[in-house]
Scaffold this motif. Structure first.
Motif, mmCIF file in Angstrom:
data_model
loop_
_atom_site.group_PDB
_atom_site.id
_atom_site.type_symbol
_atom_site.label_atom_id
_atom_site.label_comp_id
_atom_site.label_asym_id
_atom_site.label_seq_id
_atom_site.Cartn_x
_atom_site.Cartn_y
_atom_site.Cartn_z
ATOM 1 N N TYR A 79 0.858 -1.192 0.000
ATOM 2 C CA TYR A 79 0.000 0.000 0.000
ATOM 3 C C TYR A 79 0.890 1.237 0.000
ATOM 4 C CZ TYR A 79 -3.864 -3.108 1.193
ATOM 5 O OH TYR A 79 -4.804 -4.107 1.164
ATOM 6 N N THR A 80 0.746 2.056 -1.026
ATOM 7 C CA THR A 80 1.501 3.315 -1.095
ATOM 8 C C THR A 80 0.545 4.461 -1.357
ATOM 9 O OG1 THR A 80 1.936 2.911 -3.456
ATOM 10 C CG2 THR A 80 3.646 2.261 -1.895
ATOM 11 N N VAL A 81 0.841 5.597 -0.771
ATOM 12 C CA VAL A 81 -0.012 6.781 -0.936
ATOM 13 C C VAL A 81 0.037 7.245 -2.393
ATOM 14 C CG1 VAL A 81 -0.343 9.192 -0.260
ATOM 15 C CG2 VAL A 81 0.325 7.500 1.453
ATOM 16 N N LYS A 82 -1.135 7.610 -2.918
ATOM 17 C CA LYS A 82 -1.231 8.116 -4.283
ATOM 18 C C LYS A 82 -1.541 9.616 -4.244
ATOM 19 C CE LYS A 82 -1.068 3.821 -5.860
ATOM 20 N NZ LYS A 82 -0.912 3.079 -4.605
ATOM 21 N N TYR A 83 -0.868 10.366 -5.109
ATOM 22 C CA TYR A 83 -1.114 11.807 -5.238
ATOM 23 C C TYR A 83 -1.563 12.106 -6.664
ATOM 24 C CZ TYR A 83 1.361 12.301 -0.796
ATOM 25 O OH TYR A 83 1.739 12.197 0.517
#
Length: 547
Positions: A79-83
């Protein structure tokens, strides 16, 4: 009026389309699988056809998940933050009550010109005004926590309805794509104060006969969550949708909507049979899923098809295979051969879709790969639900088999970009779900748009399309509802027989027949299975029904 183009008066009815996921373009990772691919193509066609339609969805901070590998190459969930700086802030924030607490919901706009889609308002609770738990509501698509999943539906349904109100957007029809956004019906009740008025404005698409896709939760838990908004409890009970203490989302949608649809002719029939014992449900029609040709089809293949240049189709397919094989080599270290028949099984990993059916008789499977004169290459790709241990286990089992052969590979990262590469680079698109369990399926449509032949049973959309040895290879299927093990054994035999006796010999011995089948497959796919036809049918069959 629409946010984006002068409206085609044929499609002037104002529609708000609610979906938990949208697969619009590779950079926007807010989808998991077929439901998102379908809604993405719908939004693209709505834009192309100047329909008065706006999407409402969720802005998932971590997306679905990033599919990666452990050190031993087994599948890992990251899980990685999306911008997304390309989303616009229209300055709309509303509050929604969830488990007795007011939560702030902010809307972000995906403008039509960004990716060529109808405008879509994406909702987020990951805001400084909210406490941490409230922020997490829009962190993960299909969060495994039950209370979070309920909260997600409240935010999408009631929050989405309030955002449209705050925009002063007149909406004639609220379309819920699967029952995740069901609470928008309770928001409408808050406005109209009776179910008959709600019914005039609500339509519903059901996507699956699978239990997991027909959501239900404990009624008392939903009540505590404020799932029903401000609707008086006696009016909720009047819907008669509580079975053994569980409130059934799909049944409620069928009782509150003016009309519903399944997503293929067969699925419409299956859905009517599923719900035939229940009274006071709306009519269930069918609108067969389709995909957006302009987005999915390779332009050079399209041009060669329109020019009736079968030789250039063959040349271009080899180029596309080489492009795909370079991506595969980069990910796995295996370099496949563009001259070898290449079979792809690629879609969401789920047990009933049977990604490993072709391996059921392992010796026979290996003989297919290792045939000296007429070998095959097999590629798998697809994301399981991140907590579906059965599907992840199948993925890892297939992985082990690929390590012993340089003609089989399994890929991670099955998103829009990889999906397109696979459909353009495959010779054969394999589809072998347990019969009647696949509501529609759409991956084979976009494969056909790219001169790839389908090898499938007659489940889902293929029943309306497939003609054996004319536009596809159609395999027999076992009688459904028998012992699953026996069903899978029988279907595996059918699969081996058609591969050994029909598909492989045709590819290697009769390229003229292969080219004829490709042309026929493209002749049949473009007119009916283009999402422009589907978007038109939604207006004619659902949105304008009874108006």
């Amino acid at each position: 009026m629409s946010d984006y183009l002068s409206i085609n008066q044929e499609y002037s009815t104002s529609v708000a389309y609610f979906s938990m996921e949208y697969a619009i373009h590779q950079p926007l990772k807010i989808y998991s699988g077929g439901l998102g691919f379908l809604s993405g193509s719908h939004m693209r066609s709505a834009y192309d056809m100047k329909q008065n339609l706006v999407g409402v969805g969720m802005l998932w901070k971590y997306g679905y998940y990033d599919q990666a590998r452990n050190e031993d190459l087994t599948m890992r969930v990251d899980y990685t933050v999306k911008y997304y700086t390309f989303l616009e802030d229209p300055g709309i924030t509303v509050t929604v009550n969830v488990f007795g607490k007011d939560i702030y919901v902010k809307a972000f706009l995906l403008k039509p010109e960004t990716f060529g889609s109808a405008p879509i308002y994406l909702l987020s609770t990951d805001l400084p005004e909210n406490d941490y738990l409230s922020k997490t509501i829009t962190h993960h698509l299909y969060d495994p926590n039950e209370e979070t999943r309920i909260a997600q539906s409240i935010v999408l349904g009631i929050g989405g309805g309030k955002v449209l109100d705050a925009l002063n957007r007149h909406v004639d029809i609220y379309h819920i794509n699967e029952a995740h956004a069901l609470p928008v019906a309770f928001h409408l009740y808050d406005v109209h104060k009776n179910w008959e008025e709600v019914k005039k404005h609500l339509v519903f698409t059901t996507h699956t006969p699978e239990k997991a896709g027909n959501e239900s939760h404990n009624f008392d838990l939903l009540s505590r969550a404020s799932f029903f908004g401000n609707v008086p409890m006696q009016d909720i009970h009047a819907l008669d949708c509580i079975i053994n203490g569980q409130f059934e989302y799909t049944l409620a949608a069928l009782r509150m909507a003016k009309k519903a649809n399944g997503v293929s002719e067969l699925h419409g029939e299956v859905s009517r049979n599923m719900w035939r014992e229940y009274n006071n449900i709306c009519p269930i029609d069918h609108i067969t899923n389709s995909q957006n040709v302009a987005y999915w089809a390779d332009n050079s293949l399209l041009q060669a098809y329109h020019e009736q240049n079968d030789n250039w189709i063959r040349v271009r397919k080899k180029e596309l295979k080489k492009q795909l094989f370079e991506v595969i080599a980069d990910q796995t270290g295996d370099m496949l051969d563009p001259n070898v028949l290449t079979i792809v099984w690629s879609r969401r990993f789920a047990g009933y879709k049977r990604p490993d059916l072709i391996m059921r008789d392992y010796n026979r499977f290996m003989n297919l790969l290792n045939n000296i004169h007429q070998p095959v290459q097999i590629i798998w790709a697809g994301k399981p639900y991140p907590r579906d241990q059965e599907a992840i286990g199948i993925f890892n089992k297939i992985l082990q088999s690929t390590l012993t052969s340089d003609r089989s590979v399994i890929l991670v990262g099955y998103e829009l970009g990889l999906s397109a590469l696979l459909k353009k680079g495959a010779d054969v698109w394999l589809n072998n779900p347990r019969y009647t369990r696949e509501a529609s399926g759409t991956s084979g449509m976009t494969a056909s748009m790219n001169a790839t032949l389908n090898l499938s049973n007659l489940d889902g959309w293929v029943k309306e399309y497939g003609k054996h040895m004319e536009n596809s290879f159609i395999m027999q299927h076992a009688v459904p509802n028998q012992n699953i093990d026996e069903q899978d054994n029988q279907d595996a035999q059918y699969l081996y027989e058609i591969l050994e006796n029909v598909v492989i010999p045709t590819y290697y011995n009769d390229q003229q027949k292969w080219a004829q089948m490709i042309r026929k497959s493209m002749d049949d796919i473009f007119p009916f299975f283009n999402s422009d036809r589907m978007a038109d049918e939604y207006y004619k069959k659902l949105y304008n029904s009874g108006r």
